[in-house]
Design an enzyme around this catalytic site. Structure first.
Site, short mmCIF file in Angstrom:
data_model
loop_
_atom_site.label_atom_id
_atom_site.label_comp_id
_atom_site.label_asym_id
_atom_site.label_seq_id
_atom_site.Cartn_x
_atom_site.Cartn_y
_atom_site.Cartn_z
CB THR A 13 -1.84 8.23 -8.47
OG1 THR A 13 -3.19 7.85 -8.19
CG2 THR A 13 -1.77 9.00 -9.78
N GLY A 14 -0.18 6.66 -6.28
CA GLY A 14 -0.14 6.01 -4.97
C GLY A 14 0.15 4.53 -5.07
CB SER A 15 1.41 2.60 -7.73
OG SER A 15 2.27 3.53 -8.35
CB THR A 16 5.09 3.18 -3.06
OG1 THR A 16 4.20 3.73 -2.07
CG2 THR A 16 5.63 4.30 -3.95
N GLY A 18 0.22 -1.55 -1.39
CA GLY A 18 -1.23 -1.76 -1.36
C GLY A 18 -1.86 -2.05 -2.71
CB ILE A 19 -5.30 -1.30 -3.96
CG1 ILE A 19 -6.08 -2.13 -2.93
CG2 ILE A 19 -6.01 -1.32 -5.31
CD1 ILE A 19 -7.44 -1.56 -2.57
N GLY A 20 -2.54 -0.04 -5.07
CA GLY A 20 -1.84 0.63 -6.16
C GLY A 20 -0.69 -0.20 -6.70
CB SER A 141 -14.43 2.92 -0.91
OG SER A 141 -14.75 2.17 0.25
CE1 TYR A 154 -11.07 6.14 1.68
CE2 TYR A 154 -12.98 4.90 2.45
CZ TYR A 154 -11.89 5.02 1.61
OH TYR A 154 -11.60 4.01 0.72
#
Length: 264
Positions: A13-16, A18-20, A141, A154
């Site tokens: 998820t959220g892989s467009t 950065g770390i994803g 994190s 966060y």
């Protein structure tokens, strides 16, 4: 050690970016069929094309869905009913004083950083257990341990994720399913890059100088004394998804550069 995930379907998820994205790339390079996820079709299509260019023989699918909502999670599950690997990477962060954070923002952080992983794990974990193999990785994190006063909303979500991943690992006891959390420290993703650019603009300093001063100023306990690369974090996630990590479960795997002042 050669990680081979041929025949496995992996959702990140959220892989467009950065770390994803780095994780999706690493999983594709290891032979997994990868599902790229993001909130907009445009960004998903761009990431899918980028990954296919990097790994020409990769099997890649894109699903645009906002997993911070129940509807978005349902959309993703409908598009991909079965998964062998789930990386709950979607998350948001921002430097913001505690007294300036309204209730709705706390709720938005909880829905995005915590409930997205809860809902998707609920959808996929049972099937993994029935098939006696699966990997779930939550992105936490070092801020989940060292709660940062400059972004409390966060930090608390990353603490919550640690509890959930540990509990789900126990739920899957005795099966071939593992559940772990990965704890990055400061990492030079696109999001952090934008934050550094904003800090540079506000301070009047060059971006390179702000980047160099970033870790010593906000995370002075860092042992590597620098920002980690996306690839360095993604490598740990890919390992946690691998057959070789079969005895690692219920763990908080730190890729924090030694920021956390603990030997365990």
């Amino acid at each position: 050690m050669k990680i081979d995930l041929t025949g496995k379907t992996a959702i990140v998820t959220g892989s467009t970016e950065g770390i994803g994205y780095g994780t999706a790339l690493g999983l594709a390079q290891s032979g997994a069929e990868v599902v790229i996820n993001g909130r907009t079709q445009e960004k998903v299509d761009h990431a899918v094309a980028k990954l296919k260019a990097a790994v020409p023989d990769a099997k890649v699918k894109g699903v645009a869905a906002d997993v911070s909502t129940a509807k978005g999670c349902d959309t993703l599950v409908a598009a991909v009913p079965r998964a062998d690997i789930l990386v709950n990477n979607a998350g948001i962060f921002e430097l913001k004083p505690f007294f300036d954070i309204p209730d709705e923002e706390w709720e938005h952080y909880f829905q995005t950083n915590v409930m997205s992983g809860v809902r998707l794990s609920r959808a996929y974990l049972k099937g993994m257990m029935e098939r006696n193999w699966g990997r779930i990785v939550f992105l936490s994190s070092e801020s989940g341990i060292n709660i940062p006063p400059e972004m409390l909303h966060y930090g608390f979500t990353r603490t919550a994720v640690l509890g959930i991943s540990r509990g789900l690992a126990k739920l899957a006891h005795g099966t071939g399913v593992t559940v772990n959390a990965v704890l990055p420290g400061p990492t030079l993703s696109e999001g952090v890059g934008h934050m550094i650019e904003k800090m540079a603009k506000e301070s009047g300093k060059p971006v390179a100088q702000v980047e160099k001063e970033f870790v010593p100023s906000i995370r002075p306990t860092s042992i590597i004394e620098r920002i980690a690369s996306v690839e360095e974090v993604a490598n740990m996630i890919v390992y946690a998804c691998s057959p070789q990590a079969s005895a690692t479960t219920g763990a908080a795997l730190r890729v924090d550069g030694g920021v956390v002042e603990s030997i365990i």
